[in-house]
Design a protein around this motif. Structure first.
Motif, PDB file in Angstrom:
ATOM      1  N   SER A  30       0.827  -1.210   0.000  1.00 10.25           N
ATOM      2  CA  SER A  30       0.000   0.000   0.000  1.00 10.25           C
ATOM      3  C   SER A  30       0.864   1.264   0.000  1.00 10.25           C
ATOM      4  O   SER A  30       0.487   2.281  -0.587  1.00 10.25           O
ATOM      5  CB  SER A  30      -0.950   0.010   1.198  1.00 10.25           C
ATOM      6  OG  SER A  30      -0.230  -0.039   2.411  1.00 10.25           O
ATOM      7  N   TRP A  33       2.003   1.516  -3.708  1.00 10.19           N
ATOM      8  CA  TRP A  33       0.898   1.926  -4.572  1.00 10.19           C
ATOM      9  C   TRP A  33       0.559   3.400  -4.378  1.00 10.19           C
ATOM     10  O   TRP A  33       0.337   4.126  -5.352  1.00 10.19           O
ATOM     11  CB  TRP A  33      -0.341   1.070  -4.300  1.00 10.19           C
ATOM     12  CG  TRP A  33      -0.348  -0.205  -5.073  1.00 10.19           C
ATOM     13  CD1 TRP A  33      -0.081  -1.450  -4.575  1.00 10.19           C
ATOM     14  CD2 TRP A  33      -0.608  -0.370  -6.456  1.00 10.19           C
ATOM     15  NE1 TRP A  33      -0.165  -2.385  -5.574  1.00 10.19           N
ATOM     16  CE2 TRP A  33      -0.489  -1.743  -6.740  1.00 10.19           C
ATOM     17  CE3 TRP A  33      -0.921   0.496  -7.485  1.00 10.19           C
ATOM     18  CZ2 TRP A  33      -0.684  -2.258  -8.021  1.00 10.19           C
ATOM     19  CZ3 TRP A  33      -1.119  -0.005  -8.759  1.00 10.19           C
ATOM     20  CH2 TRP A  33      -0.997  -1.372  -9.012  1.00 10.19           C
ATOM     21  N   GLY A  34       0.484   3.840  -3.146  1.00 10.57           N
ATOM     22  CA  GLY A  34       0.153   5.241  -2.883  1.00 10.57           C
ATOM     23  C   GLY A  34       1.192   6.198  -3.429  1.00 10.57           C
ATOM     24  O   GLY A  34       0.861   7.181  -4.106  1.00 10.57           O
ATOM     25  N   SER A  37       1.487   6.016  -7.352  1.00  8.19           N
ATOM     26  CA  SER A  37       0.323   6.654  -7.985  1.00  8.19           C
ATOM     27  C   SER A  37       0.486   8.169  -8.022  1.00  8.19           C
ATOM     28  O   SER A  37       0.185   8.817  -9.032  1.00  8.19           O
ATOM     29  CB  SER A  37      -0.959   6.287  -7.237  1.00  8.19           C
ATOM     30  OG  SER A  37      -1.179   4.907  -7.279  1.00  8.19           O
ATOM     31  N   ALA A  40       2.931   9.074 -10.594  1.00  8.85           N
ATOM     32  CA  ALA A  40       2.346   9.019 -11.942  1.00  8.85           C
ATOM     33  C   ALA A  40       1.631  10.332 -12.261  1.00  8.85           C
ATOM     34  O   ALA A  40       1.691  10.815 -13.400  1.00  8.85           O
ATOM     35  CB  ALA A  40       1.380   7.842 -12.044  1.00  8.85           C
ATOM     36  N   VAL A  41       0.990  10.933 -11.267  1.00  4.76           N
ATOM     37  CA  VAL A  41       0.374  12.245 -11.469  1.00  4.76           C
ATOM     38  C   VAL A  41       1.471  13.281 -11.720  1.00  4.76           C
ATOM     39  O   VAL A  41       1.297  14.214 -12.509  1.00  4.76           O
ATOM     40  CB  VAL A  41      -0.508  12.627 -10.262  1.00  4.76           C
ATOM     41  CG1 VAL A  41      -1.044  14.041 -10.390  1.00  4.76           C
ATOM     42  CG2 VAL A  41      -1.660  11.644 -10.117  1.00  4.76           C
ATOM     43  N   GLY A  61      -1.565  15.315  -3.846  1.00  2.00           N
ATOM     44  CA  GLY A  61      -1.122  13.934  -3.656  1.00  2.00           C
ATOM     45  C   GLY A  61       0.105  13.831  -2.771  1.00  2.00           C
ATOM     46  O   GLY A  61       0.169  12.977  -1.879  1.00  2.00           O
ATOM     47  N   THR A  65       0.281  11.965   0.867  1.00  2.00           N
ATOM     48  CA  THR A  65       1.225  10.889   1.167  1.00  2.00           C
ATOM     49  C   THR A  65       2.107  11.203   2.373  1.00  2.00           C
ATOM     50  O   THR A  65       2.667  10.274   2.954  1.00  2.00           O
ATOM     51  CB  THR A  65       2.120  10.553  -0.045  1.00  2.00           C
ATOM     52  OG1 THR A  65       2.831  11.713  -0.453  1.00  2.00           O
ATOM     53  CG2 THR A  65       1.309   9.975  -1.182  1.00  2.00           C
TER      54      THR A  65
END
Length: 155
Positions: A30, A33-34, A37, A40-41, A61, A65
């Motif tokens: 997790s 993934w967080g 992600s 990716a933004v 984001g 995080t």
């Protein structure tokens, strides 16, 4: 004092590297993934240089995080005494890189916010209370007031 220009590419690269190293030994999927992600933004913000939304979502984001990283560290930081020397060194390196990534995120948020402002973002933060959006309405003309030239031309 002028703020140094740091590109989003450098921020994404540094956080990608620290996230990869942080995931080597002990953090759950997790966490990966967080963080990936959000990165990716960040790639989206790099690809679309004029997009205000991409930079704002990257900023939000990264800010989210920060909180999730603190929660992951608090829950998953092991208290294992029976690690071999090699595993202990890998764990220390991985934990150190994940913590370094967490410490760099507020600095990254500052630079991403500056890039957001450079791209035309107008979100003003009011530290006295709740964040608010303000707009300059000096350039607008009220629809209640009619222009004097049109009213005098029509008798």
């Amino acid at each position: 004092m002028e703020i140094p220009a740091i590109s989003i590419k450098a921020i994404v690269l540094v956080h990608w590297l620290l996230t990869v190293w942080g995931c080597m030994a002990w953090l759950p999927s997790s966490y990966a993934w967080g963080n990936f992600s959000v990165l990716a933004v960040g790639v989206w913000a790099i690809a679309q240089r004029d997009s205000i939304d991409a930079v704002l979502m990257f900023l939000i984001g990264i800010a989210v995080t920060i909180l999730t990283d603190i929660i992951h560290f608090g829950i998953y930081y092991p208290l294992i005494d029976g690690l071999s020397e090699r595993n202990r060194d890998t764990f220390r390196f991985s934990a150190g890189m994940a913590i370094l990534g967490l410490l760099l995120k507020p600095v990254s948020c500052f630079f991403i916010y500056q890039m957001y402002r450079e791209r035309g973002g107008d979100y003003n933060v009011n530290f006295a209370g709740v964040p608010s959006v303000t707009q300059n309405r000096d350039a607008y003309q009220s629809i209640d007031q009619q222009d004097q030239t049109t009213s005098s031309a029509n008798p």
